[in-house]
Write an enzyme that holds these catalytic residues in place. Structure first.
Site, PDB file in Angstrom:
ATOM      1  N   HIS A 162       0.805  -1.231   0.000  1.00  0.00           N
ATOM      2  CA  HIS A 162       0.000   0.000   0.000  1.00  0.00           C
ATOM      3  C   HIS A 162       0.830   1.271   0.000  1.00  0.00           C
ATOM      4  CE1 HIS A 162       0.981   0.049   4.271  1.00  0.00           C
ATOM      5  NE2 HIS A 162       0.506   1.266   4.344  1.00  0.00           N
TER       6      HIS A 162
HETATM    7  C1  UD1 Z   1      -2.461   5.704   5.711  1.00  0.00           C
HETATM    8  C2  UD1 Z   1      -1.174   6.224   6.369  1.00  0.00           C
HETATM    9  C3  UD1 Z   1      -0.087   5.169   6.265  1.00  0.00           C
HETATM   10  C4  UD1 Z   1      -0.567   3.845   6.823  1.00  0.00           C
HETATM   11  C5  UD1 Z   1      -1.843   3.429   6.119  1.00  0.00           C
HETATM   12  C6  UD1 Z   1      -2.395   2.147   6.649  1.00  0.00           C
HETATM   13  C7  UD1 Z   1      -0.703   8.649   6.264  1.00  0.00           C
HETATM   14  C8  UD1 Z   1       0.106   9.684   5.603  1.00  0.00           C
HETATM   15  N1  UD1 Z   1      -0.672   7.432   5.697  1.00  0.00           N
HETATM   16  O1  UD1 Z   1      -2.190   5.537   4.336  1.00  0.00           O
HETATM   17  O2  UD1 Z   1       1.044   5.589   7.009  1.00  0.00           O
HETATM   18  O3  UD1 Z   1       0.434   2.876   6.639  1.00  0.00           O
HETATM   19  O4  UD1 Z   1      -2.825   4.466   6.317  1.00  0.00           O
HETATM   20  O5  UD1 Z   1      -3.572   1.792   5.964  1.00  0.00           O
HETATM   21  O6  UD1 Z   1      -1.338   8.931   7.250  1.00  0.00           O
HETATM   22  N2  UD1 Z   1      -9.752   4.614   2.017  1.00  0.00           N
HETATM   23  C9  UD1 Z   1     -10.904   3.882   2.138  1.00  0.00           C
HETATM   24  N3  UD1 Z   1     -11.390   3.638   3.402  1.00  0.00           N
HETATM   25  C10 UD1 Z   1     -10.774   4.105   4.511  1.00  0.00           C
HETATM   26  C11 UD1 Z   1      -9.601   4.857   4.362  1.00  0.00           C
HETATM   27  C12 UD1 Z   1      -9.104   5.099   3.106  1.00  0.00           C
HETATM   28  O7  UD1 Z   1     -11.504   3.447   1.172  1.00  0.00           O
HETATM   29  O8  UD1 Z   1     -11.265   3.826   5.612  1.00  0.00           O
HETATM   30  C13 UD1 Z   1      -9.217   4.853   0.668  1.00  0.00           C
HETATM   31  C14 UD1 Z   1      -9.527   6.234   0.139  1.00  0.00           C
HETATM   32  O9  UD1 Z   1      -9.769   6.131  -1.212  1.00  0.00           O
HETATM   33  C15 UD1 Z   1      -8.225   6.985   0.365  1.00  0.00           C
HETATM   34  C16 UD1 Z   1      -7.167   5.909   0.211  1.00  0.00           C
HETATM   35  O10 UD1 Z   1      -7.797   4.715   0.711  1.00  0.00           O
HETATM   36  O11 UD1 Z   1      -8.102   8.029  -0.525  1.00  0.00           O
HETATM   37  C17 UD1 Z   1      -5.921   6.146   0.986  1.00  0.00           C
HETATM   38  O12 UD1 Z   1      -6.217   6.417   2.366  1.00  0.00           O
HETATM   39  P1  UD1 Z   1      -5.297   7.432   3.240  1.00  0.00           P
HETATM   40  O13 UD1 Z   1      -5.735   7.411   4.669  1.00  0.00           O
HETATM   41  O14 UD1 Z   1      -5.220   8.746   2.566  1.00  0.00           O
HETATM   42  O15 UD1 Z   1      -3.879   6.820   3.117  1.00  0.00           O
HETATM   43  P2  UD1 Z   1      -3.371   5.339   3.276  1.00  0.00           P
HETATM   44  O16 UD1 Z   1      -2.754   4.942   1.991  1.00  0.00           O
HETATM   45  O17 UD1 Z   1      -4.443   4.449   3.856  1.00  0.00           O
END
Ligand code: UD1
Length: 367
Positions: free
Chosen positions: A207
């Site tokens: 990820h």
């Molecule tokens: C975040 C953390 C990362 C951690 C990871 C674990 C930061 C900078 N990054 O990255 O350190 O390792 O979480 O998962 O804080 N989304 C969903 N459902 C959710 C959350 C996110 O569908 O509950 C999708 C959304 O489309 C979102 C994408 O996942 O845009 C990325 O989520 P985001 O929280 O921005 O970053 P992560 O890649 O999850």
């Protein structure tokens, strides 16, 4: 004394669970201790958040800021704007933040500017890679925290080398491993996904933006995984960030794509596997404790102790290197590892003891 305990994203939940429990068990002797659990809502899907609270027996958050996804600036700013009124309303004496996600930095910064003391759990980890958003979050959070709780001795050295005074640093161990120790018995009892036999499959997680946001890099990694799948089934719980990027990637039929798993089934899956391939931070630590060989597909790690004494090997994303190491492990040449000092299931108790022994300091900032 009033404490806010902050969680925002999936890897935070395993870290706050034991701290919450340790606070509750020690509160009897300190009737004036008031603890509020704050969820920023950075992660919000059932399988990225609620399932973890259920599996780990963490109570419903007292405050949910509901910020959701966004760019780094949007998400960090939204958390700060939602967290500030909560701080002003409840006036905590301490804000406890964990890990290195955007919620960690946003809440630390907000609290510090209100004159509220900040404790950072999992301080001092450094990848030295400023292209990682988490490294920026780690550096900035540590720079403004009043108490720095570290998971290992290398993190203590990092902080000392950065000039942090010794009084602030407390080497307590790893709260994520507290959770593992509490839950591994239950996790091992769960049935494996259909068709998998214990010790005869690999687990893949991916990820990191540096790997999955660039099609050519994702292609390199998945090319190596396709070859590994010719030898052994590979289970791949797909993170929501990664899911849309996989559409263009060819996948061997023995790669089993599954939805993100909640804590217990995933821990059981990893514990019974013979090899883990990952770009996660926390999984490097969990595999070291479980004694499962781990290949980390990154050029660096903020958790070098897992390579120095654990079962982790950094392989980057060069397919030749990934295959060389994977084949060596599948041929029976996995390295035996040791468990780092104080990864014994009691880190949260040490943290809460330090916090409850702090003197009450008058707020020093502006409100
Ligand atoms: C975040 C953390 C990362 C951690 C990871 C674990 C930061 C900078 N990054 O990255 O350190 O390792 O979480 O998962 O804080 N989304 C969903 N459902 C959710 C959350 C996110 O569908 O509950 C999708 C959304 O489309 C979102 C994408 O996942 O845009 C990325 O989520 P985001 O929280 O921005 O970053 P992560 O890649 O999850």
């Amino acid at each position: 004394m009033k404490y806010f305990l902050v969680a925002g994203a999936r890897p935070n939940f395993m870290k706050v669970g034991p701290i919450h429990r340790a606070f509750v068990s020690r509160r009897n002797g300190h009737s004036t201790v008031d603890l509020l659990l704050v969820h920023t809502g950075q992660h919000y899907s059932r399988n990225m958040s609620d399932d973890f609270f259920r599996d780990l027996g963490i109570p419903e958050p007292d405050i949910n800021l509901g910020v959701g996804s966004g760019s780094h600036a949007e998400q960090t700013a939204r958390i700060m704007m939602a967290f500030e009124p909560a701080c002003l309303e409840h006036r905590p004496d301490w804000v406890i933040v964990v890990g290195d996600v955007n919620s960690t930095l946003a809440c630390a910064l907000t609290a510090k500017k209100l004159g509220i003391r900040v404790a950072h759990v999992e301080a001092g980890l450094r990848s030295r890679d400023m292209s990682m958003p988490e490294e920026i979050n780690r550096l900035c959070t540590d720079a403004i925290s009043d108490l720095l709780f570290t998971t290992d001795i290398l993190a203590v050295e990092n902080l000392r080398n950065e000039g942090v005074v010794a009084d602030k640093i407390h080497f307590v161990g790893n709260t994520m491993i507290d959770t593992l120790c509490q839950q591994i018995g239950r996790a091992r009892q769960l049935a494996l996904p259909e068709g998998l036999a214990s010790g005869q499959y690999a687990v893949l997680t991916l990820h990191r933006p540096a790997n999955v946001d660039f099609p050519e890099r994702l292609g390199l990694v998945m090319g190596a995984i396709n070859t590994i799948a010719t030898r052994i089934p590979v289970v791949f719980p797909v993170h929501p960030r990664t899911k849309p990027r996989l559409k263009q990637v060819e996948m061997h039929p023995r790669i089993q794509i599954v939805e993100p798993m909640s804590y217990l089934p995933f821990l059981g899956l990893v514990a019974n596997s013979c090899l883990v391939l990952t770009d996660s931070g926390g999984i490097q630590e969990e595999t070291t404790v479980l004694g499962v060989p781990c290949l980390t597909m990154r050029p660096n790690t903020e958790r070098p102790i897992t390579c120095e004494i654990g079962t982790n090997v950094l392989v980057g994303i060069d397919p030749q290197r990934i295959l060389l190491e994977a084949n060596s492990i599948l041929d029976g040449n996995a390295r035996a590892g040791a468990i780092p000092d104080k990864w014994d299931g009691r880190a949260a108790e040490r943290i809460v003891d330090v916090l409850l022994n702090q003197h009450v300091h008058a707020p020093s900032g502006c409100t």
